[in-house]
Design a protein around this motif. Sequence first.
Motif, PDB file in Angstrom:
ATOM      1  N   ASN A 134       0.818  -1.207   0.000  1.00 37.68           N
ATOM      2  CA  ASN A 134       0.000   0.000   0.000  1.00 37.68           C
ATOM      3  C   ASN A 134       0.852   1.257   0.000  1.00 37.68           C
ATOM      4  O   ASN A 134       1.989   1.253   0.457  1.00 37.68           O
ATOM      5  N   LYS A 135       0.240   2.318  -0.479  1.00 34.69           N
ATOM      6  CA  LYS A 135       0.876   3.624  -0.454  1.00 34.69           C
ATOM      7  C   LYS A 135       1.221   3.981   0.995  1.00 34.69           C
ATOM      8  O   LYS A 135       0.444   3.712   1.905  1.00 34.69           O
ATOM      9  N   ARG A 136       2.368   4.558   1.194  1.00 35.99           N
ATOM     10  CA  ARG A 136       2.818   4.952   2.542  1.00 35.99           C
ATOM     11  C   ARG A 136       2.326   6.368   2.844  1.00 35.99           C
ATOM     12  O   ARG A 136       3.088   7.335   2.786  1.00 35.99           O
ATOM     13  N   THR A 137       1.047   6.464   3.198  1.00 33.81           N
ATOM     14  CA  THR A 137       0.469   7.789   3.458  1.00 33.81           C
ATOM     15  C   THR A 137       1.120   8.453   4.658  1.00 33.81           C
ATOM     16  O   THR A 137       1.204   9.688   4.700  1.00 33.81           O
ATOM     17  N   TRP A 138       1.598   7.673   5.621  1.00 37.43           N
ATOM     18  CA  TRP A 138       2.285   8.273   6.768  1.00 37.43           C
ATOM     19  C   TRP A 138       3.532   9.012   6.319  1.00 37.43           C
ATOM     20  O   TRP A 138       3.843  10.094   6.823  1.00 37.43           O
ATOM     21  N   LEU A 139       4.243   8.469   5.341  1.00 40.89           N
ATOM     22  CA  LEU A 139       5.460   9.092   4.824  1.00 40.89           C
ATOM     23  C   LEU A 139       5.116  10.363   4.046  1.00 40.89           C
ATOM     24  O   LEU A 139       5.793  11.392   4.177  1.00 40.89           O
ATOM     25  N   ILE A 140       4.061  10.305   3.273  1.00 40.78           N
ATOM     26  CA  ILE A 140       3.606  11.472   2.511  1.00 40.78           C
ATOM     27  C   ILE A 140       3.219  12.596   3.465  1.00 40.78           C
ATOM     28  O   ILE A 140       3.582  13.755   3.264  1.00 40.78           O
ATOM     29  N   LYS A 141       2.494  12.246   4.535  1.00 42.30           N
ATOM     30  CA  LYS A 141       2.087  13.270   5.517  1.00 42.30           C
ATOM     31  C   LYS A 141       3.292  13.905   6.189  1.00 42.30           C
ATOM     32  O   LYS A 141       3.309  15.115   6.421  1.00 42.30           O
ATOM     33  N   LEU A 142       4.292  13.112   6.532  1.00 43.75           N
ATOM     34  CA  LEU A 142       5.493  13.672   7.147  1.00 43.75           C
ATOM     35  C   LEU A 142       6.190  14.634   6.187  1.00 43.75           C
ATOM     36  O   LEU A 142       6.646  15.707   6.588  1.00 43.75           O
ATOM     37  N   ARG A 143       6.269  14.256   4.915  1.00 38.55           N
ATOM     38  CA  ARG A 143       6.905  15.129   3.914  1.00 38.55           C
ATOM     39  C   ARG A 143       6.121  16.431   3.764  1.00 38.55           C
ATOM     40  O   ARG A 143       6.695  17.521   3.774  1.00 38.55           O
ATOM     41  N   LYS A 144       4.811  16.327   3.671  1.00 41.08           N
ATOM     42  CA  LYS A 144       3.983  17.525   3.502  1.00 41.08           C
ATOM     43  C   LYS A 144       4.016  18.408   4.739  1.00 41.08           C
ATOM     44  O   LYS A 144       3.970  19.630   4.628  1.00 41.08           O
ATOM     45  N   ARG A 145       4.098  17.801   5.918  1.00 41.14           N
ATOM     46  CA  ARG A 145       4.188  18.591   7.143  1.00 41.14           C
ATOM     47  C   ARG A 145       5.461  19.436   7.151  1.00 41.14           C
ATOM     48  O   ARG A 145       5.493  20.541   7.646  1.00 41.14           O
ATOM     49  N   LYS A 146       6.521  18.901   6.561  1.00 38.86           N
ATOM     50  CA  LYS A 146       7.784  19.639   6.455  1.00 38.86           C
ATOM     51  C   LYS A 146       7.777  20.590   5.257  1.00 38.86           C
ATOM     52  O   LYS A 146       8.769  21.264   5.008  1.00 38.86           O
ATOM     53  N   LYS A 147       6.653  20.587   4.500  1.00 41.82           N
ATOM     54  CA  LYS A 147       6.499  21.439   3.310  1.00 41.82           C
ATOM     55  C   LYS A 147       7.622  21.196   2.301  1.00 41.82           C
ATOM     56  O   LYS A 147       8.229  22.125   1.778  1.00 41.82           O
ATOM     57  N   MET A 148       7.850  19.920   2.042  1.00 40.59           N
ATOM     58  CA  MET A 148       8.902  19.530   1.113  1.00 40.59           C
ATOM     59  C   MET A 148       8.293  18.793  -0.076  1.00 40.59           C
ATOM     60  O   MET A 148       7.278  18.123   0.061  1.00 40.59           O
ATOM     61  N   THR A 149       8.935  18.940  -1.208  1.00 41.20           N
ATOM     62  CA  THR A 149       8.549  18.177  -2.391  1.00 41.20           C
ATOM     63  C   THR A 149       9.284  16.842  -2.362  1.00 41.20           C
ATOM     64  O   THR A 149      10.252  16.663  -1.608  1.00 41.20           O
ATOM     65  N   GLN A 150       8.853  15.924  -3.221  1.00 41.84           N
ATOM     66  CA  GLN A 150       9.573  14.661  -3.336  1.00 41.84           C
ATOM     67  C   GLN A 150      11.017  14.913  -3.765  1.00 41.84           C
ATOM     68  O   GLN A 150      11.935  14.262  -3.276  1.00 41.84           O
TER      69      GLN A 150
END
Length: 185
Positions: A2-18
């Motif tokens: 499954n998609k790692r939504t927890w990882l995506i949320k952490l990245r977005k919380r830091k306001k970072m792009t992939q």
Amino acid sequence: MNKRTWLIKLRKRKKMTQQEVASKAFIERSYYAQIENGIRKPSSEVTVKLGEVLDFHASSFNLEENPFSIALKNAPVVLAHCDTQLRYTWIFNTPDLIPDEHIGKTDVELNDNEGNRSLMRLKQEVLDKNSPINRVISISLTTGTVSYQVYAHPLLNEEGTIIGVATASTEINTYTPTDEINKHL
């Protein structure tokens, strides 16, 4: 996987792009995108680098595929990691909310009640003392109040620096929901 939504949320919380995460972790953006989408599992070296960039413990990746997760899925146990600001970076088997709703939030941001404030005080004490602590904490859930034996310990990175708190909470007593108590009065 499954998609790692927890990882995506952490990245977005830091306001970072992939791309920003990938650059800071010294990997290709396409590889990082595959990691977020659950297509690839990162090596232990990349896991450590991603943890440093996004402020989570590298074991979060190992825990998602751990065979114990199958045994614990229906057990009255909640496992979690939070950062030094007491914001969840990973959680498993939460009884009341969708686990991804926790990521990036503190306990009181999820539900401001005395049990969650006690849980945050416990975590802060672990950070302040750099020492494991266990305590019984009762938390109000939508289904009623549940008491947990909470074992909390410092979460350290590869260099031994505290990066958060890991908790294992075992349900020890479920009280009758308020509606049931009122029926008997």
